[in-house]
Design an enzyme around this catalytic site. Structure first.
Site, PDB file in Angstrom:
ATOM      1  N   ASP A  22       0.799  -1.226   0.000  1.00  0.00           N
ATOM      2  CA  ASP A  22       0.000   0.000   0.000  1.00  0.00           C
ATOM      3  C   ASP A  22       0.830   1.274   0.000  1.00  0.00           C
ATOM      4  O   ASP A  22       1.969   1.305   0.442  1.00  0.00           O
ATOM      5  CB  ASP A  22      -0.957   0.013   1.206  1.00  0.00           C
ATOM      6  CG  ASP A  22      -0.229  -0.178   2.535  1.00  0.00           C
ATOM      7  OD1 ASP A  22       0.694  -1.010   2.606  1.00  0.00           O
ATOM      8  OD2 ASP A  22      -0.580   0.526   3.505  1.00  0.00           O
TER       9      ASP A  22
ATOM     10  N   GLU B 216      -0.739  -2.096   4.976  1.00  0.00           N
ATOM     11  CA  GLU B 216       0.125  -2.117   6.165  1.00  0.00           C
ATOM     12  C   GLU B 216      -0.123  -0.879   7.004  1.00  0.00           C
ATOM     13  O   GLU B 216      -0.099  -0.927   8.223  1.00  0.00           O
ATOM     14  CB  GLU B 216       1.612  -2.198   5.747  1.00  0.00           C
ATOM     15  CG  GLU B 216       2.567  -2.474   6.903  1.00  0.00           C
ATOM     16  CD  GLU B 216       2.810  -1.292   7.810  1.00  0.00           C
ATOM     17  OE1 GLU B 216       2.785  -1.462   9.048  1.00  0.00           O
ATOM     18  OE2 GLU B 216       3.008  -0.166   7.305  1.00  0.00           O
TER      19      GLU B 216
HETATM   20 NI    NI Z   1       6.324   1.037   5.768  1.00  0.00          NI
END
Ligand code: NI
Length: 391
Positions: free
Chosen positions: A79, A136
């Site tokens: 991401d 994440e």
């Molecule tokens: Ni990172």
């Protein structure tokens, strides 16, 4: 054994993948194009199976060795962040307001490089799962993948993570046993007062004044309530209230983050934030609504797994270029959710930026492509060392 020569041969390709991902960043749980690119490459490499659908855009490539054996997972994140890129790079983000400012583009490219090599050479016994997880940052894609059956659908003995670490010298590694990255909570405080004309403050209850007192008071929690030898952070990162010179608004809203390692510190931080915010607001005749959302647990590396990562890293970079991370960091990491369920370890790959350079989460930060080969070689070496072929 230094970097793997076969992997060095496709450094240009990995750079191309990385820069393509950088041009097309996608926010947490929306990594559709990224997920498709990852799947297309894994297909092209000839991996044995591609598992999709976990955490919406998650992808797991299954690569089997030449004989039965154990199984390990190697994990990268995909991401990007809601930041407007200012690098001016030729491969800069083409999506306004979204950029790969943490190097997850590089993490994905390195794991793809390792997958290509492992699928081509199969110089191991057992199974390697290459895990490409979404979200994440902030949304816990790692937790969602675990909840949606990552370790039951992909039974593995250990799981490993890696993050680029710009402050350490290029192509070095940093490892750490035990608590390594902090637990994270999101804080939201809404102060409700009473709106009034700015010229007649006595007719209202000014939520901006109340919020200011709360922000100041919150600084006392770590200073006065957390035992001095323990780690804790309370930061207010946003205050939003009011619109114009002469109006006292009705509400003020604050956003913040808390960090810790030990659960008892978390309790102190949460209690402090709640009681100071509500107590101060009440004493001013206002009300505070407090949300203290425990988001990520601490990232705790297993000592045996860490020793294995050190051995693989040393094989790639040389003994002197693999060092212990001197102190844990208060940054959070959602790989923590995988480590809660599975033995494993998380290592840092040095990227050779100086203190003056932009660091991750900065609009001018860019992943250093000069570490792609080292990172991919590390993944492949770790797999070959942990899953040796007989004889
Ligand atoms: Ni990172």
């Amino acid at each position: 054994m230094p970097i793997i020569n076969r992997i060095a041969e496709f450094e240009a390709e990995m750079t191309e993948w990385r820069q393509d991902l950088h041009r097309h960043p996608e926010l947490a749980l929306q990594e559709y194009r990224t997920s498709e690119k990852v799947q297309a490459r894994l297909r092209e490499f000839g991996v044995d199976e591609i598992i999709t659908g976990m955490a919406t855009t998650g992808v797991v490539g299954v690569i089997k060795g030449t004989a039965p054996g154990g199984a390990i997972g190697l994990r990268a994140d995909m991401d990007a962040l809601p930041i407007h890129e200012e690098t001016g790079a030729a491969h800069a983000s083409q999506t306004p307001g979204v950029m790969h400012a943490c190097g997850h583009d590089g993490h994905t490219a390195m794991l793809l490089g390792a997958a290509k090599y492992l699928a081509e050479t199969r110089n191991f016994a057992g199974t390697v799962y290459v895990i490409f997880q979404p979200a994440e940052e902030n949304y816990g894609g790692g937790r969602i993948m675990v909840d949606e059956g990552l370790f039951t659908r992909c039974p593995m003995d250990m799981v490993f993570g890696m993050h680029n670490w710009p402050a350490a010298p290029e192509n070095t590694f940093l490892w750490r046993n035990g608590p390594t990255m902090a637990a994270v909570a999101d804080i939201e405080i809404t102060v409700t007062g009473k709106g009034a004309h700015g010229a007649h403050p006595h007719r209202g209850v000014d939520p901006i004044v109340v919020a200011s007192h709360i922000v100041t008071a919150l600084q006392s929690i770590v200073a006065r309530n957390v035992e001095p030898v323990e780690a804790g952070v309370v930061t207010i990162g946003a205050i939003n209230a009011g619109t114009i010179f002469n109006v006292i608004p009705e509400t003020a809203r604050m956003l913040g983050t808390a960090r810790w390692f030990k659960p008892e510190v978390a309790d102190v931080l949460e209690h402090g934030v709640r009681s100071l915010a509500t107590g101060i607001a009440a004493s001013f005749g206002a009300q505070a609504e407090v949300i203290f959302r425990r988001a990520y647990p601490p990232t705790i590396n297993d000592a045996d797994a860490t020793a294995l990562t050190v051995k693989a890293a040393a094989a790639v970079a040389g003994d002197t270029r693999v060092n212990e991370l001197a102190k844990p960091t208060m940054g959070g990491e959602d790989f923590a959710f995988m480590l809660e369920k599975k033995q494993g370890s998380y290592i840092m790959l040095g990227a050779g930026r100086t203190a003056a350079d932009p660091m991750p989460h900065h609009p001018k930060y860019d992943f250093n492509d000069a570490v792609l080969t080292t990172g991919a070689s590390y993944w492949a070496t770790l797999a070959e060392q942990l899953l040796p072929r007989a004889g």
